[in-house]
Design a protein around this motif. Structure first.
Motif, PDB file in Angstrom:
ATOM      1  N   TYR A   1      -4.182  15.646  10.756  1.00  0.00           N
ATOM      2  CA  TYR A   1      -4.868  17.098  10.092  1.00  0.00           C
ATOM      3  C   TYR A   1      -4.933  16.684   8.829  1.00  0.00           C
ATOM      4  O   TYR A   1      -4.452  15.880   8.108  1.00  0.00           O
ATOM      5  CB  TYR A   1      -3.541  18.007  10.172  1.00  0.00           C
ATOM      6  CG  TYR A   1      -3.285  18.038  11.446  1.00  0.00           C
ATOM      7  CD1 TYR A   1      -3.834  19.332  12.256  1.00  0.00           C
ATOM      8  CD2 TYR A   1      -2.257  17.544  12.277  1.00  0.00           C
ATOM      9  CE1 TYR A   1      -3.553  19.649  13.749  1.00  0.00           C
ATOM     10  CE2 TYR A   1      -1.904  17.857  13.585  1.00  0.00           C
ATOM     11  CZ  TYR A   1      -2.640  19.015  14.324  1.00  0.00           C
ATOM     12  OH  TYR A   1      -2.429  19.048  15.780  1.00  0.00           O
TER      13      TYR A   1
ATOM     14  N   THR B   1       4.574  27.464  19.093  1.00  0.00           N
ATOM     15  CA  THR B   1       5.194  27.636  17.739  1.00  0.00           C
ATOM     16  C   THR B   1       6.693  28.631  18.256  1.00  0.00           C
ATOM     17  O   THR B   1       7.543  28.605  17.703  1.00  0.00           O
ATOM     18  CB  THR B   1       4.253  28.628  16.908  1.00  0.00           C
ATOM     19  OG1 THR B   1       3.147  27.911  16.845  1.00  0.00           O
ATOM     20  CG2 THR B   1       4.776  28.905  15.478  1.00  0.00           C
TER      21      THR B   1
ATOM     22  N   GLN C   1       2.594  17.580  21.788  1.00  0.00           N
ATOM     23  CA  GLN C   1       1.286  16.412  22.005  1.00  0.00           C
ATOM     24  C   GLN C   1       1.679  15.308  22.832  1.00  0.00           C
ATOM     25  O   GLN C   1       0.930  14.408  22.906  1.00  0.00           O
ATOM     26  CB  GLN C   1       0.943  15.972  20.550  1.00  0.00           C
ATOM     27  CG  GLN C   1       0.538  17.029  19.549  1.00  0.00           C
ATOM     28  CD  GLN C   1      -0.372  16.412  18.384  1.00  0.00           C
ATOM     29  OE1 GLN C   1      -0.366  15.238  18.142  1.00  0.00           O
ATOM     30  NE2 GLN C   1      -0.555  17.329  17.409  1.00  0.00           N
TER      31      GLN C   1
ATOM     32  N   SER D   1       4.007  23.044  24.016  1.00  0.00           N
ATOM     33  CA  SER D   1       2.776  24.018  23.943  1.00  0.00           C
ATOM     34  C   SER D   1       1.867  23.905  25.159  1.00  0.00           C
ATOM     35  O   SER D   1       1.852  22.646  25.493  1.00  0.00           O
ATOM     36  CB  SER D   1       2.081  23.759  22.542  1.00  0.00           C
ATOM     37  OG  SER D   1       0.735  24.133  22.648  1.00  0.00           O
TER      38      SER D   1
ATOM     39  N   ALA E   1       2.367  24.212  12.729  1.00  0.00           N
ATOM     40  CA  ALA E   1       3.103  25.041  13.587  1.00  0.00           C
ATOM     41  C   ALA E   1       4.511  24.780  13.509  1.00  0.00           C
ATOM     42  O   ALA E   1       5.464  25.447  13.403  1.00  0.00           O
ATOM     43  CB  ALA E   1       2.481  25.108  14.980  1.00  0.00           C
ATOM     44  N   THR E   2       4.741  23.359  13.309  1.00  0.00           N
ATOM     45  CA  THR E   2       6.233  22.835  13.203  1.00  0.00           C
ATOM     46  C   THR E   2       6.791  23.500  12.210  1.00  0.00           C
ATOM     47  O   THR E   2       8.162  24.017  12.052  1.00  0.00           O
ATOM     48  CB  THR E   2       6.206  21.359  13.073  1.00  0.00           C
ATOM     49  OG1 THR E   2       5.241  20.719  13.984  1.00  0.00           O
ATOM     50  CG2 THR E   2       7.547  20.642  13.316  1.00  0.00           C
TER      51      THR E   2
ATOM     52  N   LYS F   1      -4.147  20.642  24.936  1.00  0.00           N
ATOM     53  CA  LYS F   1      -2.939  19.887  25.048  1.00  0.00           C
ATOM     54  C   LYS F   1      -3.125  18.811  26.407  1.00  0.00           C
ATOM     55  O   LYS F   1      -3.684  19.249  27.388  1.00  0.00           O
ATOM     56  CB  LYS F   1      -1.563  20.473  25.098  1.00  0.00           C
ATOM     57  CG  LYS F   1      -1.446  21.344  23.799  1.00  0.00           C
ATOM     58  CD  LYS F   1      -1.242  20.740  22.515  1.00  0.00           C
ATOM     59  CE  LYS F   1      -0.935  21.895  21.358  1.00  0.00           C
ATOM     60  NZ  LYS F   1      -0.850  21.064  20.064  1.00  0.00           N
TER      61      LYS F   1
ATOM     62  N   ASP G   1       9.633  18.216  19.092  1.00  0.00           N
ATOM     63  CA  ASP G   1       8.598  18.684  19.208  1.00  0.00           C
ATOM     64  C   ASP G   1       7.508  18.071  20.083  1.00  0.00           C
ATOM     65  O   ASP G   1       7.148  16.957  19.777  1.00  0.00           O
ATOM     66  CB  ASP G   1       7.842  19.198  17.770  1.00  0.00           C
ATOM     67  CG  ASP G   1       6.472  19.710  17.792  1.00  0.00           C
ATOM     68  OD1 ASP G   1       5.733  19.913  18.945  1.00  0.00           O
ATOM     69  OD2 ASP G   1       6.263  20.260  16.720  1.00  0.00           O
TER      70      ASP G   1
HETATM   71  C1  LIG Z   1       0.009  22.472  19.257  1.00  0.00           C
HETATM   72  C2  LIG Z   1       1.268  22.139  18.205  1.00  0.00           C
HETATM   73  C3  LIG Z   1       2.341  22.951  18.085  1.00  0.00           C
HETATM   74  C4  LIG Z   1       2.033  24.655  18.497  1.00  0.00           C
HETATM   75  O1  LIG Z   1       1.580  25.125  19.536  1.00  0.00           O
HETATM   76  P1  LIG Z   1       1.216  26.661  19.849  1.00  0.00           P
HETATM   77  O2  LIG Z   1       0.987  26.634  21.353  1.00  0.00           O
HETATM   78  O3  LIG Z   1      -0.573  26.325  19.293  1.00  0.00           O
HETATM   79  O4  LIG Z   1       1.961  27.568  18.926  1.00  0.00           O
HETATM   80  C5  LIG Z   1       3.504  22.742  17.340  1.00  0.00           C
HETATM   81  N1  LIG Z   1       3.310  21.331  17.065  1.00  0.00           N
HETATM   82  C6  LIG Z   1       2.457  20.396  17.316  1.00  0.00           C
HETATM   83  C7  LIG Z   1       2.747  19.109  16.971  1.00  0.00           C
HETATM   84  C8  LIG Z   1       1.287  20.728  17.896  1.00  0.00           C
HETATM   85  O5  LIG Z   1       0.382  19.927  18.012  1.00  0.00           O
END
Ligand SMILES: *Cc1c(COP(=O)(O)O)cnc(C)c1O
Length: 371
Positions: free
Chosen positions: A314, A60, A159, A180, A87-88, A185, A156
């Motif tokens: 989600y 994040t 994943q 992340s 988080a995005t 992950k 981002d």
């Molecule tokens: C896990 C995740 C994040 C955030 O990562 P954190 O390390 O938990 O803050 C952001 N974007 C996506 C798509 C995620 O799966």
């Protein structure tokens, strides 16, 4: 019980190496931003195929600092998807900007590039495509659109560590890209961690300052800044795991292939169960194995009764979460996003999952009463 993800299995698989480096860091007496972080930043940037990597506290923060480095803040709009980890969107709000949501492509669950035109305004500054579930977003038209409208692209990649698109690693396409290292992950720490990667030396310099109070040298702030540091322990653990990432991703792909052949073999793949679709122009690294079914809720409950863990990634799209209902959305609506959350289900997927476990999951699903 078969878990949906299992970071402890990965620790046990590399226990000796991990315990050794943890001991070394503890003995070194240096715990924040040292040799391990520096080496890991080089090694990871090199793996992705970009010049700079800057370790930060989590994914994040990586997105937040990338946005701030682009000068994005109050009054600015950033286009992304509602079908993602919250988080995005949270990172966009942290930067002071407003998230604007477009729908997904129904086959791949990633940003629909043909909807971008419908949300652009004079305040739009950037696009954040999310490479969801281990698979690339449809990057070529997204990047072309961004170029045409002079927008930043921030990938981002939380994943999709190691995934590719048109033969290049994800994370090497955008102006900046964010990772992340959350424990589950594809490349996971044993705690929190994150990284921003970029080819642009000015962005790299800005992120370096932003992650530690704006310091260029110790105790002297050249810009405002935050505290978002990757620690030495996590960096050392990630250095142990990085050389295994391609192997682990191969294991995930083998599991996905086994799910597919077994489902097809048993005829369990009928109109009530759709298997993940794979883009032909990229390498899917199966962070998650997401099926969809119109009977999702009862299937999930049934699998729980048979001691098989599943998760919905989600369950509530970001634009329907109470904190985000005021956000702007595409005039095409988010019908595919809202449909997907009713049907998606993530089956067990992690590199150490055995073939027997996969066959067992398929067998249990085969005996599910679909009607
Ligand atoms: C896990 C995740 C994040 C955030 O990562 P954190 O390390 O938990 O803050 C952001 N974007 C996506 C798509 C995620 O799966």
């Amino acid at each position: 019980m078969i878990a949906c993800s299992n970071p402890k299995a990965q620790y046990l698989a590399r226990k000796h190496e991990i315990d050794t480096v943890i001991g070394n860091v503890l003995e070194s007496g240096w715990y924040i931003l040292g040799h391990e972080v520096k080496q890991f930043e080089h090694e990871f940037a090199n793996y992705i195929g970009v010049k700079h990597g800057i370790g930060v506290a989590n994914g994040t923060d990586a997105l937040h600092l990338a946005l701030v480095a682009c000068g994005i803040g109050k009054g600015d709009e950033v286009i992304t998807v509602s079908h993602t980890a919250v988080a995005t969107a949270a990172a966009i709000v942290m930067a002071g900007a407003s998230p604007v949501f477009v729908d997904i492509e129904p086959d791949f669950f990633t940003m629909n590039p043909s909807h971008l035109e419908s949300v652009i305004s004079e305040n739009t500054k950037a696009i954040i495509p999310v490479h969801l579930y281990g698979q690339a977003a449809n990057l070529a038209p997204i990047i072309a659109f961004a170029k045409k409208h002079n927008l930043y692209v921030i990938e981002d990649v939380a994943q999709a560590h190691g995934g590719t698109y048109h033969g290049k690693r994800l994370g090497s396409f955008g102006d900046l890209a964010c990772f992340s290292f959350y424990p589950t992950k594809n490349l996971g720490a044993l705690g929190d961690g994150g990284m921003v990667v970029t080819d642009n030396p000015e962005f790299a310099e800005k992120i370096h300052l932003l992650r530690q109070y704006g310091w260029k040298k110790k105790y002297v702030s050249y810009s405002y800044g935050y505290n978002s540091r990757l620690d030495e322990l996590q960096a050392a653990i990630l250095r142990v795991k990085l050389p295994y990432l391609d192997m682990d991703n191969q294991a995930r792909k083998r599991i996905a292939q086994l799910y597919k052949t077994s489902f097809v073999h048993h005829g369990a793949s009928n109109q009530n169960l759709t298997l993940p679709k794979i883009r032909h122009d990229g390498n899917h690294v199966f962070h998650l194995y997401v099926i969809h079914s119109s009977r999702r809720d009862s299937l999930k409950m049934y699998l729980q009764q048979h001691e098989i863990g599943t998760i919905i990634h989600y369950p509530v799209p970001v634009h329907l979460q109470p904190a985000y209902t005021a956000c702007k959305i595409s005039k095409h609506g988010l019908a595919e996003t809202e449909k997907a959350v009713q049907e998606i289900l993530s089956l067990p997927m992690y590199p150490e999952l055995t073939a027997d476990d996969v066959l067992h999951v398929v067998d249990v699903i085969r005996n599910f009463k679909w009607v």
